[in-house]
Scaffold this active site. Structure first.
Site, PDB file in Angstrom:
ATOM      1  N   GLY A   1       0.820  -1.225   0.000  1.00 17.51           N
ATOM      2  CA  GLY A   1       0.000   0.000   0.000  1.00 17.51           C
ATOM      3  C   GLY A   1       0.848   1.266   0.000  1.00 17.51           C
ATOM      4  O   GLY A   1       0.591   2.198  -0.779  1.00 17.51           O
TER       5      GLY A   1
ATOM      6  N   CYS B   1      -6.294 -11.328   4.747  1.00 13.82           N
ATOM      7  CA  CYS B   1      -6.627 -12.412   3.813  1.00 13.82           C
ATOM      8  C   CYS B   1      -7.122 -13.701   4.481  1.00 13.82           C
ATOM      9  O   CYS B   1      -6.352 -14.646   4.690  1.00 13.82           O
ATOM     10  CB  CYS B   1      -5.430 -12.755   2.935  1.00 13.82           C
ATOM     11  SG  CYS B   1      -5.855 -13.987   1.690  1.00 13.82           S
TER      12      CYS B   1
ATOM     13  N   THR C   1      -6.003  -7.748   1.162  1.00 19.91           N
ATOM     14  CA  THR C   1      -5.138  -8.444   0.213  1.00 19.91           C
ATOM     15  C   THR C   1      -4.461  -7.425  -0.694  1.00 19.91           C
ATOM     16  O   THR C   1      -4.826  -6.253  -0.695  1.00 19.91           O
ATOM     17  CB  THR C   1      -5.966  -9.379  -0.699  1.00 19.91           C
ATOM     18  OG1 THR C   1      -6.830  -8.546  -1.493  1.00 19.91           O
ATOM     19  CG2 THR C   1      -6.813 -10.356   0.085  1.00 19.91           C
TER      20      THR C   1
ATOM     21  N   ALA D   1      -4.895  -7.344  -3.753  1.00 15.54           N
ATOM     22  CA  ALA D   1      -5.942  -6.924  -4.694  1.00 15.54           C
ATOM     23  C   ALA D   1      -6.754  -5.764  -4.114  1.00 15.54           C
ATOM     24  O   ALA D   1      -7.189  -4.870  -4.850  1.00 15.54           O
ATOM     25  CB  ALA D   1      -6.853  -8.103  -5.011  1.00 15.54           C
TER      26      ALA D   1
ATOM     27  N   CYS E   1      -9.482 -12.935  -3.545  1.00 17.60           N
ATOM     28  CA  CYS E   1      -8.772 -13.969  -2.814  1.00 17.60           C
ATOM     29  C   CYS E   1      -8.671 -15.190  -3.718  1.00 17.60           C
ATOM     30  O   CYS E   1      -9.643 -15.938  -3.851  1.00 17.60           O
ATOM     31  CB  CYS E   1      -9.564 -14.292  -1.532  1.00 17.60           C
ATOM     32  SG  CYS E   1      -8.710 -15.453  -0.486  1.00 17.60           S
TER      33      CYS E   1
HETATM   34  C1  UQ1 Z   1      -4.815  -8.206  -8.163  1.00 16.33           C
HETATM   35  O1  UQ1 Z   1      -4.998  -7.152  -8.749  1.00 16.33           O
HETATM   36  C2  UQ1 Z   1      -3.618  -8.375  -7.404  1.00 16.33           C
HETATM   37  O2  UQ1 Z   1      -2.697  -7.403  -7.363  1.00 16.33           O
HETATM   38  C3  UQ1 Z   1      -1.711  -7.453  -8.299  1.00 16.33           C
HETATM   39  C4  UQ1 Z   1      -3.407  -9.531  -6.711  1.00 16.33           C
HETATM   40  O3  UQ1 Z   1      -2.292  -9.559  -5.932  1.00 16.33           O
HETATM   41  C5  UQ1 Z   1      -1.455 -10.530  -5.830  1.00 16.33           C
HETATM   42  C6  UQ1 Z   1      -4.359 -10.611  -6.792  1.00 16.33           C
HETATM   43  O4  UQ1 Z   1      -4.134 -11.658  -6.178  1.00 16.33           O
HETATM   44  C7  UQ1 Z   1      -5.526 -10.439  -7.585  1.00 16.33           C
HETATM   45  C8  UQ1 Z   1      -6.461 -11.576  -7.691  1.00 16.33           C
HETATM   46  C9  UQ1 Z   1      -5.772  -9.252  -8.248  1.00 16.33           C
HETATM   47  C10 UQ1 Z   1      -7.008  -9.049  -9.080  1.00 16.33           C
HETATM   48  C11 UQ1 Z   1      -6.712  -9.056 -10.528  1.00 16.33           C
HETATM   49  C12 UQ1 Z   1      -7.330  -9.759 -11.468  1.00 16.33           C
HETATM   50  C13 UQ1 Z   1      -6.858  -9.648 -12.889  1.00 16.33           C
HETATM   51  C14 UQ1 Z   1      -8.435 -10.684 -11.192  1.00 16.33           C
END
Ligand code: UQ1
Length: 798
Positions: A398, A547, A691, A693, A726
């Site tokens: 972050g 997570c 996460t 993501a 996740c």
């Molecule tokens: C994501 O954007 C991301 O950051 C790079 C992750 O980190 C490791 C993820 O695990 C996931 C699932 C995403 C989401 C991106 C997509 C293309 C589903």
């Protein structure tokens, strides 16, 4: 060449004033508008100022030295010599007194309350020091004179140890020894072949004695000035004015009493052109002095002494190379040793706490800067900055994603990132390390590669935040201030919440494992792969954790591995979770329930691991529905999902909510009470699964909101919907790619049902995501897959 030996303020005087450098940071502090930042960027003020100061000191003292040389060592008429050193000093003091008075008038500073007798005394010793060092020049060469005066730290240290019973760090003795060795090497005169006996006077003659006297008087002057500064908080120009006025008085008594004045008048009548040279000397001296004050005011004492030492070194070189002062190879080595010792000593002083901020900081420089000596000095100097437009706590996912974006919007040196770790770890990969699909080393890269350019990396822990005062305190007690703050501190693992866990993880890695730390993750695959059957228990701790998928991902992978190793039929796989369900989002929970049924995995909900008994291989769980009731499980493998907690410094800070997490508005990531503070990631109380993501989905929202605030703009900003993902790896080639929002509604990117185990999702998780993370997310170029989701669903979803 007798360059600059009349430097009007001995370093001790110069050093008195810079302690009053609190206002030097005003230049960086608060309230600068976007317009003024553009201005700053245009002129790159800091570097320009620094360069001007160095050039100012260098040029003025170089001219000073040359003029002085021509006055003092020149020949006049047939064999006349200029011998009026005291008169020369008198004129220089007059110049300095006038210049400082003019500046005092313009600066409108307060009255100086220092009693005259203190100035009277210290200006006397000051004058005496100056005189003896100048008379010394008649007996020793200029390099010898400069080097001789470099021994100053020796009496200071000696007096410190013997009288004040001070103790210095060991290195300091070593640096001072270097200086002494250098001077001895320089001074040592080899016995001539014809005269075997060396007389003491040949090594330590009158010139050296005069240098010694000047050192003693320098020390005395410094001591008195220290007292003046402590008691009366006097400003540099006050001191400059008072010292020089008093010195004028003493010198005038001297030149009249000795009759020097009358001979000088005669001399000037014969050689009137010397008058213009004396004027030039006075002006360059006063200008140089002012550059010294400016350097101290803007950049602090360390920079100033580095500049003046560097200048002296160059003048010695000039003296040797241009003016042909003879020097042997041994003397050259001595010179290098002295300056090496002086530099090291100055740097040591800085880390000893003489600067305002003495933590380990690293500036990341671009290649062009690296090539420039000037910028290496800039880098050293930046250690004195302690205010930043933006401070970011944490250089994890972050912190870096936001820093990278904001570094493009803000001028150089506006951002500081505080983080102690010098390795950046791709944490989402630890499950894969546990399964032997990746190595731990593959997930680690040097942090320095990812700190954005033009950003200051403060390699330290933040240990206190005072948001009312816009201050962050570091682990060494120093404080830095900010206009804006982003808290991206992450979350702390704490296995100590489970009795016996740390002991078992450390001492019994054949049976007790965890993918949750850099140290323990390295044992996991070995243990799982060597397993020959029995009871394998996987735990999910009490919330809050980041997570919530991870504790069961490693279980699915282990279960698959046991099958592949033909030990599955001798194994009971158990998942004990403190949650009431297997997963918080209905759609994926249903899919996972199918999987655990199919794979014969025992699911026990509302059980929390409270104790590990490594000797008897027993795990004690508390039944959360009947608090106080324990249930004991025998294990052959126990995988512990790490209990977590907010970092204490955050939980205790006014930024935290009742649970200890940073209290932000979930849609904007702005703090609820302190509008100049934002939070992102694991350390916040945003109700979503934490996460990478989630960072991807929220970093651009934070940056836009913060930019609107910083620049007074009103750009539209999407509300954060809680997007997170996740990738639930359920085996060696399959994965459920959960994606959802705050309310547990699926937000799937792909136009297929991601609730099904898929090889494509597995490839995304294992091979695509790590690259996206390193290359796009932490470099500020990935705002999550929302755009693709809309595209794939032809605008049909949110
Ligand atoms: C994501 O954007 C991301 O950051 C790079 C992750 O980190 C490791 C993820 O695990 C996931 C699932 C995403 C989401 C991106 C997509 C293309 C589903």
């Amino acid at each position: 060449m007798a360059a600059a030996n009349l430097e009007l303020f001995p370093p001790c005087l110069v050093l008195q004033d810079e302690h009053d450098n609190s206002h030097q940071h005003e230049h960086f502090r608060g309230g600068l508008t976007a317009g003024s930042y553009k201005f700053l960027r245009l002129f790159n003020l800091q570097s320009t100022k620094l360069f001007t100061c160095f050039l100012g000191i260098f040029v003025s003292y170089l001219i000073f030295g040359i003029v002085q040389e021509s006055i003092v060592k020149g020949t006049y008429g047939k064999n006349d010599k200029f011998t009026f050193i005291l008169s020369l000093v008198f004129f220089l003091c007059v110049f300095n007194a006038i210049v400082s008075k003019i500046i005092l008038i313009f600066r409108k500073s307060h009255r100086d309350s220092t009693p005259s007798k203190m100035y009277a005394f210290s200006s006397f010793t000051y004058l005496f020091a100056m005189l003896s060092s100048n008379y010394a020049l008649e007996f020793v060469s200029y390099p010898m004179q400069v080097l001789g005066k470099s021994v100053k730290p020796v009496p200071v240290m000696l007096l410190g140890v013997l009288v004040a019973k001070k103790r210095y760090p060991l290195e300091k003795y070593f640096y001072v020894l270097l200086i002494v060795l250098g001077v001895v090497l320089f001074m040592y005169k080899e016995p001539k072949e014809t005269t075997k006996i060396v007389q003491a006077g040949e090594i330590f003659g009158i010139g050296e004695f005069l240098l010694f006297v000047s050192l003693v008087f320098d020390g005395l002057t410094g001591g008195i000035q220290d007292k003046i500064r402590d008691k009366h908080k006097v400003q540099a120009y006050h001191m400059m004015f008072a010292m020089n006025t008093w010195s004028c008085l003493w010198a005038s008594i001297g030149i009249i009493a000795t009759g020097e004045f009358y001979s000088l008048i005669e001399f000037l009548k014969t050689y009137p052109y010397v008058i213009s040279n004396i004027f030039l000397l006075g002006i360059t001296g006063a200008v140089g002095q002012n550059f010294i004050f400016l350097t101290i005011e803007w950049f602090g004492p360390l920079t100033c002494s580095i500049f003046t030492t560097t200048r002296k070194f160059f003048t010695i070189l000039c003296s040797i190379l241009i003016f042909g002062n003879p020097i042997t190879f041994r003397q050259m080595c001595g010179t290098v040793l002295v300056f090496l010792g002086l530099f090291l000593e100055q740097l040591q002083n800085e880390t000893d706490g003489e600067s305002t901020l003495h933590c380990k900081k690293k500036r990341v420089l671009n290649r062009q800067e690296m090539n420039s000596v000037f910028h290496i000095i800039v880098r050293r100097l930046s250690t004195q900055q302690n205010h930043y437009k933006l401070v970011i706590i944490g250089a994890g996912c972050g912190g870096l994603a936001c820093a990278a974006k904001l570094a493009k919007k803000l001028p150089k040196d506006s951002i500081a990132i505080i983080d102690k770790n010098d390795t950046h770890i791709y944490q989402p990969g630890w499950t894969l390390v546990g399964a032997g699909l990746k190595t731990a080393e593959e997930l680690e890269k040097p942090q320095s590669q990812f700190i954005p350019q033009n950003t200051t990396w403060i390699q330290s822990y933040a240990n206190k935040i005072e948001p009312e005062k816009n201050l962050v305190q570091l682990d060494d007690g120093s404080k830095i201030s900010y206009d804006y703050l982003i808290v991206a501190a992450g979350i702390e693992m704490n296995f100590n919440k489970i009795k016996g866990a740390v002991d078992a993880l450390d001492n019994d890695p054949q049976h007790v494992i965890s993918i949750y730390t850099r140290k323990y993750v390295r044992n996991v695959f070995n243990t799982l792969n060597n397993f020959r059957g029995g009871q394998a228990i996987f735990t999910f701790p009490m919330m809050p954790i980041k997570c919530p998928g991870a504790p069961q991902k490693i279980m699915y992978l282990a279960e698959d591995l046991f099958r592949r190793n033909n030990v599955r039929d001798k194994t009971t796989v158990i998942y004990n979770t403190s949650l009431p369900v297997i997963f918080g989002v209905k759609k994926y929970a249903a899919a996972l329930m199918e999987i655990i049924k199919e794979r014969n995995i025992q699911l026990n909900t509302r059980l929390n691991l409270v104790e590990v008994r490594a000797k008897s291989k027993e795990a004690i769980f508390e039944n959360l529905d009947q608090p106080g009731t324990m249930k004991t499980f025998k294990y052959d493998i126990l995988h512990i999902g790490a209990p977590m907690q907010p970092f204490e410094f955050l939980a205790k800070s006014p930024l935290a909510d009742a649970t200890g997490f940073v209290d932000v508005v979930k849609e904007t990531l702005q703090h609820k009470k302190f509008p100049n503070v934002f939070g992102i990631g694991d350390c916040t109380n945003i109700p979503t699964s934490k996460t990478a993501a989630a960072i991807a989905g929220s970093n651009s929202i934070l940056v836009r909101n913060l930019s609107n605030l910083m620049f007074g703009t009103n750009n539209p900003v999407r509300k954060y919907d809680g997007y997170t993902s996740c990738p639930l790896v359920t085996g060696y080639n399959k994965c459920i790619l959960a994606e959802f929002d705050f309310d547990g509604n699926p937000l799937e990117t792909l136009p297929i049902n991601q609730g099904k185990e898929r090889r494509l999702s597995y490839i995304l998780k294992k091979d695509v995501m790590p690259t996206m993370y390193w290359k796009m997310l932490i470099t500020g170029n990935w705002n999550g897959p929302a755009v693709f989701r809309k595209l794939f669903h032809l605008g049909g979803t949110k």
